[in-house]
Design an enzyme around this catalytic site. Structure first.
Site, PDB file in Angstrom:
ATOM      1  N   ASP A   1      39.882  47.780  41.469  1.00  0.00           N
ATOM      2  CA  ASP A   1      40.674  46.555  41.336  1.00  0.00           C
ATOM      3  C   ASP A   1      40.215  45.741  40.138  1.00  0.00           C
ATOM      4  O   ASP A   1      39.165  45.982  39.563  1.00  0.00           O
ATOM      5  CB  ASP A   1      40.524  45.701  42.601  1.00  0.00           C
ATOM      6  CG  ASP A   1      41.363  46.239  43.743  1.00  0.00           C
ATOM      7  OD1 ASP A   1      42.327  46.956  43.468  1.00  0.00           O
ATOM      8  OD2 ASP A   1      41.028  45.935  44.899  1.00  0.00           O
TER       9      ASP A   1
ATOM     10  N   LYS B   1      46.061  44.620  40.460  1.00  0.00           N
ATOM     11  CA  LYS B   1      47.379  43.985  40.468  1.00  0.00           C
ATOM     12  C   LYS B   1      47.294  42.699  39.664  1.00  0.00           C
ATOM     13  O   LYS B   1      46.443  41.864  39.917  1.00  0.00           O
ATOM     14  CB  LYS B   1      47.808  43.679  41.905  1.00  0.00           C
ATOM     15  CG  LYS B   1      48.287  44.908  42.623  1.00  0.00           C
ATOM     16  CD  LYS B   1      48.732  44.570  44.022  1.00  0.00           C
ATOM     17  CE  LYS B   1      47.757  45.126  45.024  1.00  0.00           C
ATOM     18  NZ  LYS B   1      47.920  44.653  46.363  1.00  0.00           N
TER      19      LYS B   1
ATOM     20  N   MET C   1      41.566  32.571  47.808  1.00  0.00           N
ATOM     21  CA  MET C   1      42.882  32.592  47.160  1.00  0.00           C
ATOM     22  C   MET C   1      43.569  31.227  47.220  1.00  0.00           C
ATOM     23  O   MET C   1      44.785  31.138  47.409  1.00  0.00           O
ATOM     24  CB  MET C   1      43.772  33.675  47.790  1.00  0.00           C
ATOM     25  CG  MET C   1      43.294  35.075  47.465  1.00  0.00           C
ATOM     26  SD  MET C   1      44.259  36.343  48.278  1.00  0.00           S
ATOM     27  CE  MET C   1      43.435  36.441  49.848  1.00  0.00           C
TER      28      MET C   1
HETATM   29  C1  LIG Z   1      42.127  39.220  47.329  1.00  0.00           C
HETATM   30  S1  LIG Z   1      40.778  38.233  47.828  1.00  0.00           S
HETATM   31  C2  LIG Z   1      39.593  39.492  48.065  1.00  0.00           C
HETATM   32  C3  LIG Z   1      38.379  39.043  48.847  1.00  0.00           C
HETATM   33  C4  LIG Z   1      37.300  40.098  48.898  1.00  0.00           C
HETATM   34  N1  LIG Z   1      37.742  41.262  49.627  1.00  0.00           N
HETATM   35  C5  LIG Z   1      36.014  39.570  49.510  1.00  0.00           C
HETATM   36  O1  LIG Z   1      35.619  40.014  50.595  1.00  0.00           O
HETATM   37  O2  LIG Z   1      35.354  38.747  48.872  1.00  0.00           O
HETATM   38  C6  LIG Z   1      40.297  37.501  46.296  1.00  0.00           C
HETATM   39  C7  LIG Z   1      39.695  36.129  46.504  1.00  0.00           C
HETATM   40  O3  LIG Z   1      38.319  36.247  46.867  1.00  0.00           O
HETATM   41  C8  LIG Z   1      37.588  35.154  46.318  1.00  0.00           C
HETATM   42  N2  LIG Z   1      36.566  35.678  45.392  1.00  0.00           N
HETATM   43  C9  LIG Z   1      36.403  36.966  45.031  1.00  0.00           C
HETATM   44  N3  LIG Z   1      35.336  37.096  44.210  1.00  0.00           N
HETATM   45  C10 LIG Z   1      34.820  35.860  44.048  1.00  0.00           C
HETATM   46  C11 LIG Z   1      33.712  35.324  43.328  1.00  0.00           C
HETATM   47  N4  LIG Z   1      32.903  36.112  42.599  1.00  0.00           N
HETATM   48  N5  LIG Z   1      33.480  33.995  43.396  1.00  0.00           N
HETATM   49  C12 LIG Z   1      34.256  33.186  44.128  1.00  0.00           C
HETATM   50  N6  LIG Z   1      35.304  33.632  44.851  1.00  0.00           N
HETATM   51  C13 LIG Z   1      35.596  34.944  44.814  1.00  0.00           C
HETATM   52  C14 LIG Z   1      38.599  34.252  45.595  1.00  0.00           C
HETATM   53  O4  LIG Z   1      39.051  33.298  46.529  1.00  0.00           O
HETATM   54  C15 LIG Z   1      39.694  35.256  45.267  1.00  0.00           C
HETATM   55  O5  LIG Z   1      40.930  34.590  45.078  1.00  0.00           O
END
Ligand SMILES: C[S@@+](CC[C@H](N)C(=O)[O-])C[C@H]1O[C@@H](n2cnc3c(N)ncnc32)[C@H](O)[C@@H]1O
Length: 254
Positions: free
Chosen positions: A33, A55, A169
Site C-alpha cells: 500500500d 489507492k 482517517m
Molecule cells: C486506512 S487506515 C489504516 C490503519 C492501519 N491499518 C493501522 O492499523 O494503523 C489509515 C489511517 O491510519 C492512520 N495512520 C496510519 N499511519 C499513521 C501514522 N504513521 N501516523 C499517524 N496516523 C497514521 C491515519 O489516521 C490514516 O488516515
C-alpha cells in the site's frame, strides 16, 4: 502457496515484527500500500515482484476488486505472497475482505498482526491510550464517513463513553468531529492531540481542545486522540524522532 496479510506497523521499520521481516525476506511477491516505507520494501529479495496497489484519491471505485484479483492471481502462482499493509491488516485495512476473497478462491491465507497506528501514534507523542485515573479504556473509530451524515457510528454514544477516543482517517473531517462530539455532550475543553506521520522523521504533534480542533491544519496520515490522556506527554517524543532519524541515516534497518 500462501498469501500472508502482513502488518507493516506505523512507519518506522524498527517497528516491524520479527515474523514480518522473515516473510519479507523470503517473499516471491510483495503487494503493498501507499503508506509503506521504502526501507521496509527494501527487505524483500531483489528478485521479488513488487506490486504497488496503493489507492490514491480519485482511484476507480473498483480498485479493491483489482487488488483482490492480483492477490488471487499471485496466490495461485507463487509460494510466498506478502500482502503488506500499514499498521495492522485487520484495523481499517480491508484485511478481512481480502482474506475472505482468497479463501473463496481456494488460496491459503495467514495473518501477521502489525502495530496499529491507533496505539502507536498516540504513544509516539507520549500519550498512553489508557492511564490510571484518567482513562480506563479506548475506542477506535474511523471518520472516513461524514459524522453528520453517517449512521454507522453512534457519535452521541461515542461522546459519552468516558474512554479515550482514537479517530483514524479524520484529517478532512475535523469540523464535523468537533461539532458532533460537542453536540453529543462532550466538553468543548476536552483535550485533543493530532499526531501526524507517527514514528517517521516527519512526525508532528499538535495539541488543542475539542473546540479548537477545526482550527488545526491536519494532514494525512494523522491520528486524532480525544480525551484526558491527550493532554499527557509522558515521553520526550522529540528525542524518539531524532533517535529514529539517526538510526536510519546509518542505512536500512535489517
Ligand atoms: C486506512 S487506515 C489504516 C490503519 C492501519 N491499518 C493501522 O492499523 O494503523 C489509515 C489511517 O491510519 C492512520 N495512520 C496510519 N499511519 C499513521 C501514522 N504513521 N501516523 C499517524 N496516523 C497514521 C491515519 O489516521 C490514516 O488516515
Amino acid at each position: 502457496m500462501t498469501v500472508h496479510l502482513v502488518g507493516a506497523g506505523p512507519g518506522d521499520p524498527d517497528l516491524l515484527t520479527v515474523r514480518a521481516v522473515r516473510l519479507l525476506e523470503q517473499a516471491d511477491v510483495v503487494v503493498f500500500d501507499r503508506l509503506v516505507d521504502d526501507r521496509i520494501l527494501e527487505l524483500a529479495p531483489p528478485w521479488a515482484e513488487m506490486v504497488d496497489v496503493g489507492k490514491r484519491p480519485g482511484a476507480p471505485t473498483d480498485a479493491q476488486d483489482r487488488i483482490n484479483d492480483i492477490l488471487v492471481d499471485r496466490g495461485r502462482r507463487f509460494d510466498c505472497v506478502v500482502r503488506l499493509k500499514g499498521g495492522d491488516p485487520f484495523v481499517f485495512g480491508r484485511g478481512g475482505e481480502e482474506a475472505l476473497e482468497l479463501r473463496a478462491a481456494g488460496i491459503a491465507v495467514a495473518e501477521v498482526p502489525g502495530i496499529t497506528s491507533a496505539i502507536a501514534a498516540p504513544a509516539a507523542a507520549g500519550i498512553p491510550v489508557t492511564m490510571r485515573g484518567i482513562s480506563s479504556g479506548f475506542t477506535v473509530v474511523t471518520a472516513h464517513q461524514d459524522p453528520n451524515a453517517d449512521l454507522w457510528l453512534n457519535w452521541d454514544a461515542l461522546a459519552t463513553t468516558g474512554t479515550t477516543l482514537v479517530i483514524l482517517m479524520g484529517a478532512s473531517r475535523t469540523a464535523q468531529i468537533s461539532e458532533r462530539l460537542i453536540a453529543g455532550g462532550m466538553a468543548p475543553s476536552t483535550p485533543v492531540a493530532v499526531v501526524r506521520a507517527a514514528t517517521t522523521t516527519k512526525q508532528h504533534v499538535q495539541r488543542s481542545t475539542l473546540a479548537g480542533l477545526p482550527e488545526l491544519t491536519v494532514i494525512n496520515p494523522s491520528t486524532i486522540v480525544v480525551g484526558g490522556v491527550a493532554a499527557q506527554s509522558v515521553l520526550d517524543h522529540e528525542l524518539i524522532a531524532i533517535t529514529g532519524a539517526d538510526l536510519h541515516r546509518e542505512g536500512p534497518v535489517r
